[in-house]
Design a protein around this motif. Structure first.
Motif, short mmCIF file in Angstrom:
data_model
loop_
_atom_site.label_atom_id
_atom_site.label_comp_id
_atom_site.label_asym_id
_atom_site.label_seq_id
_atom_site.Cartn_x
_atom_site.Cartn_y
_atom_site.Cartn_z
N LEU A 16 0.83 -1.20 0.00
CA LEU A 16 0.00 0.00 0.00
C LEU A 16 0.87 1.26 0.00
CD1 LEU A 16 -2.64 -1.10 2.68
CD2 LEU A 16 -2.88 -1.15 0.18
N TRP A 22 -0.88 -5.49 2.65
CA TRP A 22 -2.22 -6.06 2.73
C TRP A 22 -2.22 -7.41 2.02
CZ3 TRP A 22 -6.35 -6.42 5.34
CH2 TRP A 22 -7.60 -6.75 4.79
N TRP A 23 -2.73 -8.43 2.73
CA TRP A 23 -2.85 -9.78 2.19
C TRP A 23 -4.34 -10.09 2.10
CZ3 TRP A 23 0.01 -14.55 4.73
CH2 TRP A 23 -0.12 -15.66 3.89
N PRO A 24 -4.97 -9.85 0.96
CA PRO A 24 -6.43 -9.95 0.89
C PRO A 24 -6.97 -11.32 1.26
CG PRO A 24 -5.58 -8.79 -1.03
CD PRO A 24 -4.40 -9.34 -0.30
N GLN A 27 -7.12 -11.50 4.83
CA GLN A 27 -7.65 -10.30 5.49
C GLN A 27 -6.66 -9.82 6.56
OE1 GLN A 27 -11.02 -8.62 4.75
NE2 GLN A 27 -9.99 -9.55 2.98
N LEU A 29 -3.41 -7.31 7.66
CA LEU A 29 -2.68 -6.05 7.51
C LEU A 29 -1.38 -6.16 8.30
CD1 LEU A 29 -2.79 -3.04 6.50
CD2 LEU A 29 -3.75 -2.50 8.75
N LEU A 65 -6.30 2.86 7.95
CA LEU A 65 -6.18 1.58 7.26
C LEU A 65 -7.10 0.53 7.86
CD1 LEU A 65 -2.31 1.34 6.72
CD2 LEU A 65 -4.05 2.03 5.06
N LEU A 69 -10.02 -1.19 5.65
CA LEU A 69 -9.79 -2.57 5.23
C LEU A 69 -10.46 -3.60 6.14
CD1 LEU A 69 -5.99 -2.18 4.38
CD2 LEU A 69 -7.86 -2.45 2.73
N PRO A 71 -9.36 -5.44 8.72
CA PRO A 71 -8.59 -6.70 8.75
C PRO A 71 -9.05 -7.61 9.87
CG PRO A 71 -7.31 -4.91 9.70
CD PRO A 71 -8.53 -4.28 9.12
#
Length: 222
Positions: A16, A22-24, A27, A29, A65, A69, A71
């Motif tokens: 980012l 970020w590891w989608p 989920q 951070l 963040l 996101l 997370p």
């Protein structure tokens, strides 16, 4: 949110522009080198007084963040506090802000060289974390040879920066088996990518991913 997508050891990740990972799929951070309490530690040890706003600024940026996101897991990749005493010196308002960020999610403190002991704020304190194909630790291992279950190393510690046209920007460093995160903390210096310590860690084809309004990849300056 601005980011540069890449794959490390088969994990699809996003660097980012804000300086976090970020590891989608997880989920997850990850931020490194928050150095919370640096101004308090600096004054406590006899240094010049610094404006005492860096912890709040760092937490506010992290909060953006987390809000955007949502997370399930947050990893703080070491040197989260400037020293162990800085944990106890956190003002109540900043401690409350941190506790609010930690609530309702898994929060992992990776130990660093500035904060080697558990911080006593909840969450999990670990030296390293293996998750899927990645291993998270504070300092990169120079002779890192990935075992079968953990083929990519994610670290911090060096606060890498790239100097371009007389200005420097924090940057991620990425090669085929290693990612080094920039420092997320407000009062953090940096090590230029031309330094021998970073040149020795990163493969010749390594990328530097510059932080800022856009996450911009370029060949790592050597």
């Amino acid at each position: 949110m601005s980011g540069y997508s890449f794959s490390l050891a088969g994990a699809d990740l996003i660097a980012l522009g804000a300086g976090a990972l970020w590891w989608p799929a997880q989920q997850l951070l990850c931020v490194s080198d928050l150095h919370l309490g640096k101004s308090e530690r600096h004054l406590r040890r006899g240094g010049a007084a610094l404006p005492p706003y860096e912890t709040r600024d760092t937490l506010d940026r992290l909060g953006v963040l987390v809000d955007n996101l949502a997370p399930q897991t947050v990893i703080c990749l070491g040197d989260s506090f400037d020293d162990d005493a800085a944990v106890q010196a956190l003002p109540e308002s900043e401690r409350s802000a941190l506790e609010a960020l930690m609530a309702q999610r898994r929060w992992i403190w990776i130990t660093g060289n500035h904060d080697p002991a558990p911080v006593g704020l909840g969450g999990e304190a670990l030296n390293t974390l293996s998750l899927g194909p990645l291993i998270f630790r504070h300092i990169a291992e120079p002779g890192f040879s990935p075992p079968p279950h953990s083929a990519g190393e994610v670290t911090g510690h060096y606060h890498p920066k790239v100097r371009l046209r007389g200005a420097s920007r924090p940057a991620f460093l990425l090669d085929h088996q290693r990612l080094i995160l920039p420092a997320f903390g407000t009062y953090t210096g940096g090590l230029c990518t031309t330094h021998a310590a970073l040149r020795g860690l990163m493969a010749k084809q390594a990328l530097a991913i510059l932080t800022g309004p856009r996450a911009l990849p370029c060949p790592m300056p050597r």
